[in-house]
Design a protein around this motif. Structure first.
Motif, mmCIF file in Angstrom:
data_model
loop_
_atom_site.group_PDB
_atom_site.id
_atom_site.type_symbol
_atom_site.label_atom_id
_atom_site.label_comp_id
_atom_site.label_asym_id
_atom_site.label_seq_id
_atom_site.Cartn_x
_atom_site.Cartn_y
_atom_site.Cartn_z
ATOM 1 N N ASP A 86 0.848 -1.190 0.000
ATOM 2 C CA ASP A 86 0.000 0.000 0.000
ATOM 3 C C ASP A 86 0.882 1.239 0.000
ATOM 4 O O ASP A 86 1.974 1.216 0.571
ATOM 5 C CB ASP A 86 -0.886 0.035 1.258
ATOM 6 N N PRO A 87 0.420 2.340 -0.619
ATOM 7 C CA PRO A 87 -0.795 2.492 -1.424
ATOM 8 C C PRO A 87 -0.528 2.129 -2.880
ATOM 9 O O PRO A 87 0.616 1.956 -3.274
ATOM 10 C CB PRO A 87 -1.101 3.977 -1.280
ATOM 11 N N ALA A 112 -9.703 -3.513 -2.641
ATOM 12 C CA ALA A 112 -9.302 -2.480 -1.684
ATOM 13 C C ALA A 112 -10.422 -2.276 -0.673
ATOM 14 O O ALA A 112 -11.588 -2.135 -1.045
ATOM 15 C CB ALA A 112 -9.010 -1.176 -2.406
ATOM 16 N N THR A 156 -5.745 2.697 -0.711
ATOM 17 C CA THR A 156 -4.847 2.928 0.419
ATOM 18 C C THR A 156 -4.771 1.762 1.396
ATOM 19 O O THR A 156 -3.914 1.753 2.274
ATOM 20 C CB THR A 156 -5.277 4.194 1.175
ATOM 21 N N GLU A 157 -5.692 0.800 1.271
ATOM 22 C CA GLU A 157 -5.630 -0.373 2.163
ATOM 23 C C GLU A 157 -6.150 -1.599 1.426
ATOM 24 O O GLU A 157 -7.228 -1.566 0.831
ATOM 25 C CB GLU A 157 -6.462 -0.130 3.417
ATOM 26 N N ARG A 158 -5.378 -2.676 1.468
ATOM 27 C CA ARG A 158 -5.740 -3.919 0.784
ATOM 28 C C ARG A 158 -6.557 -4.831 1.678
ATOM 29 O O ARG A 158 -6.478 -4.758 2.901
ATOM 30 C CB ARG A 158 -4.470 -4.666 0.367
#
Length: 489
Positions: A86-87, A112, A156-158
């Protein structure tokens, strides 16, 4: 017939119509289910997204067949997948301004959980039109009301340890243009007002052509060679090599390039910067002259940068960073005509888009402390105890007018037969970049942010104070004298 038995009228007629309705309903349900599985609703199946004719770029790609273009090709058996960090971002250039009404995201399992959708007209300013921190994947239809040429997904977050992956990224609305087809590559120029520093690529694809700079090409008053220029004396015992140097250690790493994509933070593949400590996408000569430096001498405020080297997925920075300024390439009798590098000059050497180690990829790789064994345009295997070394020579014949050019190369040329060509008559010192990386062994583990070893390239933004540059050219280059970092023999 009992009292509870169903009533019939016109025997055989109504049951037939009912069975037809049931069959039609079942068929529609089957069609809807198939469309949902494929991530396309029936109403959308006949609607061609604006993104279909656009150009997709991204912060990274897991491998070559999972490229950004796969997310806008209209197929649900191809996908884009990012590096495992990320990101990450995926961006579509619609080719022209459009009225954007809807975004459809068809996520693969690796989606995501936190992301934003932004639009931009191409002026470096972004408008956020959707944001979430609770993404659930699947097919998401986002109704928006926005205008812009560029549409970007910032993830921005997996949801997993893998990257983020999309079967399709559809932009619906009216307008747009021809964004260059479904081409595109990894970490190609994009736009961002508040940069989201993308992660390095895992196996980079060939970058797409870069965007036209948003700043005008700077020029100077034309310079015409007028014969020999003043030169300093040759001290007793001086080494007769036209040279002065700057040692400029690594400073920072950013996906920025103030020469190729000025004013566009996050718009490039990852670069490693040396020298000036303030360099970013917005750097210009004014900001560089106000910045600090890691260089020896401290008078050199120039910025130097190259694509980041990776050992697997781990970035590796050079521990040796020497920038030689030389009087090579032209005959000795012409050396006294060498002029200082003009303040603000930008030079790019090498080819970030090379597809093979041809003449355009003029960087060389070898092994330090191994007799330069295996010198090659691609990575070489260095014995244990040695270091991977990169050499890159910059062109040093200037057209005398432009501090930059649209392709960032046309204002400069290499000498031919010991002299500068008539089109580029001004001789300036040749910059030679020598970087030594603390790695050895199997070169299959190595890659650059721009791709294979033969995509090695270097960028130079000259911010030497003019008096210091002039003194070194006068006392070191023109008299053919080897000088140290302080500019003296």
């Amino acid at each position: 017939m009992s009292e509870t038995a169903p009533r019939t009228t016109a025997p055989g007629h109504r049951p037939h119509r009912r069975s037809r309705r049931l069959a039609l309903t079942g068929a529609l349900a089957t069609l809807l289910g198939a469309c949902l599985v494929n991530g396309v609703l029936p109403a959308e199946a006949a609607e061609t997204p604006l993104s279909r004719s656009g150009k997709a770029t991204a912060s990274s790609s897991e491998r070559g067949d999972l490229s950004p273009s796969a997310a806008i090709d209209g197929r649900n058996d191809t996908r884009w997948s990012s590096a495992f960090s990320d990101p990450q971002w995926l961006q579509v250039d619609l080719g022209a301004s459009a009225s954007i009404k809807k975004i459809v995201l068809n996520w693969e399992h690796a989606h995501a959980t936190a992301f934003t959708i932004q639009t931009s007209a191409g002026d470096g300013r972004w408008r956020t039109v959707h944001t979430t921190t609770a993404g659930r994947g699947g097919v998401q239809t986002l109704n928006v009301s926005a205008t812009g040429r560029y549409v970007r997904l910032n993830a921005t977050e997996r949801s997993s340890r893998y990257g983020v992956s999309l079967w399709e990224f559809e932009v619906h609305g009216t307008g747009g243009g021809t964004g260059g087809g479904t081409g595109g590559g990894t970490a190609t120029p994009g736009l961002s007002a508040t940069p989201t520093r993308p992660a390095p690529t895992a196996t980079p694809t060939r970058p797409a052509p870069t965007a036209t700079p948003t700043r005008p090409v700077p020029t100077r008053t034309p310079t015409t060679p007028t014969g020999d220029l003043p030169k300093g004396p040759v001290p007793p015992g001086a080494v007769r090599v036209a040279e002065f140097v700057a040692e400029c250690p690594y400073t920072h790493r950013l996906p920025d390039d103030p020469i190729v994509v000025p004013g566009l933070p996050g718009g490039s593949h990852m670069h490693s910067f040396f020298g000036n400590t303030t360099t970013d996408a917005d750097s210009d000569i004014t900001s560089l002259l106000k910045g600090g430096t890691t260089c020896n001498p401290k008078t050199d405020l120039s910025s130097y940068w190259v694509p980041t080297l990776y050992n697997g997925d781990k970035p590796v920075e050079p521990t040796g960073t020497t920038f030689y300024y030389l009087g090579e390439g032209v005959r000795d009798e012409l050396m006294a005509r060498t002029r200082p590098l003009p303040l603000g000059l930008r030079i790019v050497a090498g080819n970030a888009r090379a597809t093979k180690p041809d003449a355009s990829s003029n960087a060389r790789w070898s092994c330090l402390h191994a007799g330069h064994v295996g010198s090659s345009k691609d990575f070489v295997e260095c014995p244990s105890g040695t270091m991977l070394e990169s050499y890159l020579d910059f062109p040093h014949c200037w057209n005398g007018t432009d501090l930059d050019s649209a392709d960032h190369k046309s204002h400069m040329a290499y000498p031919v037969n010991g002299a500068c060509p008539a089109s580029h008559p001004v001789i300036v010192p040749k910059l030679r970049q020598v970087l030594r990386y603390p790695v050895s062994g199997d070169p299959a583990r190595f890659r650059l942010a721009s791709g294979p070893g033969y995509t090695m390239h270097g960028d130079f933004f000259n911010a030497w104070p003019e008096a210091e540059m002039e003194r070194r050219v006068r006392d070191c280059i023109r008299p053919i004298v080897k000088c140290g970092a302080d500019g003296t023999p």
